[in-house]
Design a protein around this motif. Sequence first.
Motif, mmCIF file in Angstrom:
data_model
loop_
_atom_site.group_PDB
_atom_site.id
_atom_site.type_symbol
_atom_site.label_atom_id
_atom_site.label_comp_id
_atom_site.label_asym_id
_atom_site.label_seq_id
_atom_site.Cartn_x
_atom_site.Cartn_y
_atom_site.Cartn_z
ATOM 1 N N ILE A 46 0.857 -1.183 0.000
ATOM 2 C CA ILE A 46 0.000 0.000 0.000
ATOM 3 C C ILE A 46 0.900 1.241 0.000
ATOM 4 O O ILE A 46 1.924 1.276 0.663
ATOM 5 C CB ILE A 46 -0.894 0.031 1.249
ATOM 6 C CG1 ILE A 46 -1.656 -1.299 1.349
ATOM 7 C CG2 ILE A 46 -1.853 1.195 1.215
ATOM 8 C CD1 ILE A 46 -2.314 -1.480 2.673
ATOM 9 N N LYS A 47 0.475 2.241 -0.773
ATOM 10 C CA LYS A 47 1.254 3.477 -0.862
ATOM 11 C C LYS A 47 1.297 4.187 0.495
ATOM 12 O O LYS A 47 0.476 3.933 1.374
ATOM 13 C CB LYS A 47 0.586 4.406 -1.882
ATOM 14 C CG LYS A 47 0.926 4.025 -3.307
ATOM 15 C CD LYS A 47 0.614 5.188 -4.237
ATOM 16 C CE LYS A 47 -0.825 5.331 -4.417
ATOM 17 N NZ LYS A 47 -1.501 5.541 -5.567
ATOM 18 N N LYS A 48 2.250 5.128 0.607
ATOM 19 C CA LYS A 48 2.322 5.960 1.806
ATOM 20 C C LYS A 48 1.059 6.819 1.899
ATOM 21 O O LYS A 48 0.524 7.238 0.879
ATOM 22 C CB LYS A 48 3.538 6.887 1.662
ATOM 23 C CG LYS A 48 4.610 6.634 2.698
ATOM 24 C CD LYS A 48 5.803 7.540 2.489
ATOM 25 C CE LYS A 48 5.484 9.003 2.548
ATOM 26 N NZ LYS A 48 6.143 9.849 1.598
ATOM 27 N N HIS A 49 0.623 7.078 3.126
ATOM 28 C CA HIS A 49 -0.496 8.011 3.285
ATOM 29 C C HIS A 49 -0.031 9.386 2.792
ATOM 30 O O HIS A 49 1.098 9.782 3.060
ATOM 31 C CB HIS A 49 -0.906 8.068 4.762
ATOM 32 C CG HIS A 49 -2.139 8.870 5.010
ATOM 33 N ND1 HIS A 49 -2.109 10.235 5.187
ATOM 34 C CD2 HIS A 49 -3.439 8.517 5.077
ATOM 35 C CE1 HIS A 49 -3.347 10.677 5.372
ATOM 36 N NE2 HIS A 49 -4.171 9.653 5.314
ATOM 37 N N GLU A 107 -5.890 11.440 -2.812
ATOM 38 C CA GLU A 107 -4.964 10.363 -2.444
ATOM 39 C C GLU A 107 -5.368 9.733 -1.115
ATOM 40 O O GLU A 107 -5.159 8.544 -0.885
ATOM 41 C CB GLU A 107 -3.518 10.888 -2.369
ATOM 42 C CG GLU A 107 -2.926 11.084 -3.760
ATOM 43 C CD GLU A 107 -1.498 11.610 -3.743
ATOM 44 O OE1 GLU A 107 -0.899 11.729 -2.660
ATOM 45 O OE2 GLU A 107 -0.986 11.907 -4.849
ATOM 46 N N GLN A 108 -5.949 10.526 -0.219
ATOM 47 C CA GLN A 108 -6.397 9.959 1.054
ATOM 48 C C GLN A 108 -7.539 8.958 0.816
ATOM 49 O O GLN A 108 -7.561 7.874 1.399
ATOM 50 C CB GLN A 108 -6.850 11.067 2.016
ATOM 51 C CG GLN A 108 -7.125 10.524 3.407
ATOM 52 C CD GLN A 108 -7.697 11.544 4.366
ATOM 53 O OE1 GLN A 108 -8.565 12.330 4.005
ATOM 54 N NE2 GLN A 108 -7.229 11.525 5.599
ATOM 55 N N TRP A 117 -6.004 5.965 -0.676
ATOM 56 C CA TRP A 117 -5.227 5.229 0.340
ATOM 57 C C TRP A 117 -6.159 4.313 1.135
ATOM 58 O O TRP A 117 -5.851 3.134 1.376
ATOM 59 C CB TRP A 117 -4.537 6.237 1.262
ATOM 60 C CG TRP A 117 -3.580 5.623 2.238
ATOM 61 C CD1 TRP A 117 -2.251 5.386 2.044
ATOM 62 C CD2 TRP A 117 -3.880 5.176 3.565
ATOM 63 N NE1 TRP A 117 -1.705 4.811 3.169
ATOM 64 C CE2 TRP A 117 -2.675 4.671 4.122
ATOM 65 C CE3 TRP A 117 -5.034 5.145 4.343
ATOM 66 C CZ2 TRP A 117 -2.602 4.147 5.407
ATOM 67 C CZ3 TRP A 117 -4.963 4.620 5.624
ATOM 68 C CH2 TRP A 117 -3.757 4.128 6.150
ATOM 69 N N GLU A 138 -7.245 1.443 -1.152
ATOM 70 C CA GLU A 138 -6.219 0.404 -1.359
ATOM 71 C C GLU A 138 -5.986 -0.415 -0.098
ATOM 72 O O GLU A 138 -5.777 -1.632 -0.167
ATOM 73 C CB GLU A 138 -4.913 1.040 -1.832
ATOM 74 C CG GLU A 138 -5.000 1.447 -3.300
ATOM 75 C CD GLU A 138 -3.852 2.345 -3.742
ATOM 76 O OE1 GLU A 138 -2.773 2.295 -3.128
ATOM 77 O OE2 GLU A 138 -4.060 3.101 -4.712
ATOM 78 N N GLY A 139 -6.050 0.235 1.056
ATOM 79 C CA GLY A 139 -5.897 -0.484 2.326
ATOM 80 C C GLY A 139 -6.994 -1.520 2.506
ATOM 81 O O GLY A 139 -6.749 -2.649 2.957
ATOM 82 N N GLU A 146 -4.003 9.918 9.271
ATOM 83 C CA GLU A 146 -3.614 8.576 8.850
ATOM 84 C C GLU A 146 -3.994 7.535 9.904
ATOM 85 O O GLU A 146 -4.494 6.460 9.570
ATOM 86 C CB GLU A 146 -2.095 8.535 8.599
ATOM 87 C CG GLU A 146 -1.598 7.140 8.285
ATOM 88 C CD GLU A 146 -0.140 7.114 7.842
ATOM 89 O OE1 GLU A 146 0.508 8.171 7.839
ATOM 90 O OE2 GLU A 146 0.325 6.023 7.489
ATOM 91 N N LYS A 170 -6.233 4.313 9.378
ATOM 92 C CA LYS A 170 -5.646 2.992 9.642
ATOM 93 C C LYS A 170 -6.599 2.183 10.520
ATOM 94 O O LYS A 170 -6.793 0.990 10.332
ATOM 95 C CB LYS A 170 -4.305 3.171 10.364
ATOM 96 C CG LYS A 170 -3.177 2.415 9.704
ATOM 97 C CD LYS A 170 -1.881 2.651 10.433
ATOM 98 C CE LYS A 170 -0.758 2.795 9.452
ATOM 99 N NZ LYS A 170 0.403 3.467 10.005
#
Length: 458
Positions: A2-5, A321-322, A325, A328-329, A416, A420
């Motif tokens: 998974i990409k960086k937050h 992107e958030q 994210w 994708e998570g 983030e 998470k």
Amino acid sequence: MIKKHPFEPFRIKSIEHITITTRQEREEACNRAGNNLFNLTSDEVMIDLLTDSGTGAMSSEQWAALMRGDESYAGARSFRRLKKNVEEIFGFDYFLPTHQGRAAEGILAAITLKDNNIVPSNTHFDTTAANILSRNAVPVNLVIEEGGDPNSNHPFKGNVDLQKLRHLLEEEGDNVPFCMVTVTNNAGGGQPVSIENIEGIRKICDEFDKPLFIDSCRFAENSWLVKLREEKYSSWSVKDIAKYMFSLADGATFSAKKDAIVNIGGLLLFNDKKLFKMAKNELIMREGFPTYGGLAGRDLDAMAVGLQEGCDESYLKYRTEQVAWLYEGLVANGVPVVGPPGGHAVYIDAGAMLPHIPASEFPAQALSLEAYIEGGIRGVEVGSVMLAHTRPDTGEIIYPPLELVRFAIPRRTYTESHLKHVVNTMAKVAQNSTKINGVKIVEAPEFLRHFTATFAQV
Ligand code: F0G
């Protein structure tokens, strides 16, 4: 992987406490709420993803703008500041402030619709549909086929099916006072509409001499996704894309609670002077004088600043992107989600996650309750509770094609670690999904039952 937050292009100046609850407290809260998350108090919710509307965090510049608010009944400076920014971003000749989006829709419906009129769109949001129905007219949804397929990766799943639109205008044109398009397509998964598609709608509207209105709640997110996904616009600024998009239309409705990042406010915009004058009279009757609409002067100032901030590209990059994210998570943890990620929300495919629960036992409602009990997350059911209806002629229950739970992300609000927590919670729910039971309705009103119905486990 998974990409960086994404990096948040802001820091926190003022905070709001979250009450940390235990599983037992959440079970008790659910019982008391009749297993309907709308009946919870906000203190009982740890991560509130019920809506992205009016729930964003205002900036220090917006709070400062509130202090500048001019509360004069007529001709306030606040209105002039708003006008300058509205003209720069939307470009229509005339506009009116309203207290929120549905007020703008109500006024538009009042001045344009007659019995049995038809209003096509990609997908009407429920308040838009209700405002059309309340005038004895019919909202028609003409989104492309891919828009209803959770597994399609079409980059613009909010597009209108142009062939269907042409066909409708050929058959029923006399009954269509105007066409609409919703950007992004909220009811269809927050999916964007391409500029090419809006140009196509414009062309058809010209052929049949019909005005086009844009439901522009999430115009900045749509413009950003156009910049990313429609090659021709990759070097354009978001503001230029938005302005070009609005130049293809004759007017717009706008809920400022979304892309203007305010807690309340809306706009109704036109090029047609006659319509504007009619709308102005309706506005005075329902909302207020045309230089404040249903708002305080300070609200106009917060909206003026928010419109600029909502178009800021470092913010829009972070924002989308958030959402991606989180998407994708969830995918990486085996949670079925409607793809590709859209602008403001992720939609979990409860039908795919809980195949053992039939639509008659409301799998999306069951999943939304489980997300709350497991992690204190409040999403919203967009499945058979909200959308199933009974055919009046046969009494047969018609179920919607998808059973979804929407997690809408408030703007600039959660970090983030909050998201998470959402991913970890849903991963655990997915692992134990076979143990989740369906629910049955205990009590429900005839219309809009999702807001107030109560449920029990089956
Ligand atoms: N149009 C769209 C596409 C919307 O998403 C909304 C609201 C409205 C119109 C109405 O605007 O709430 O200011 O009157 N959507 C919120 C949501 C409520 O949760 O998606 P409003």
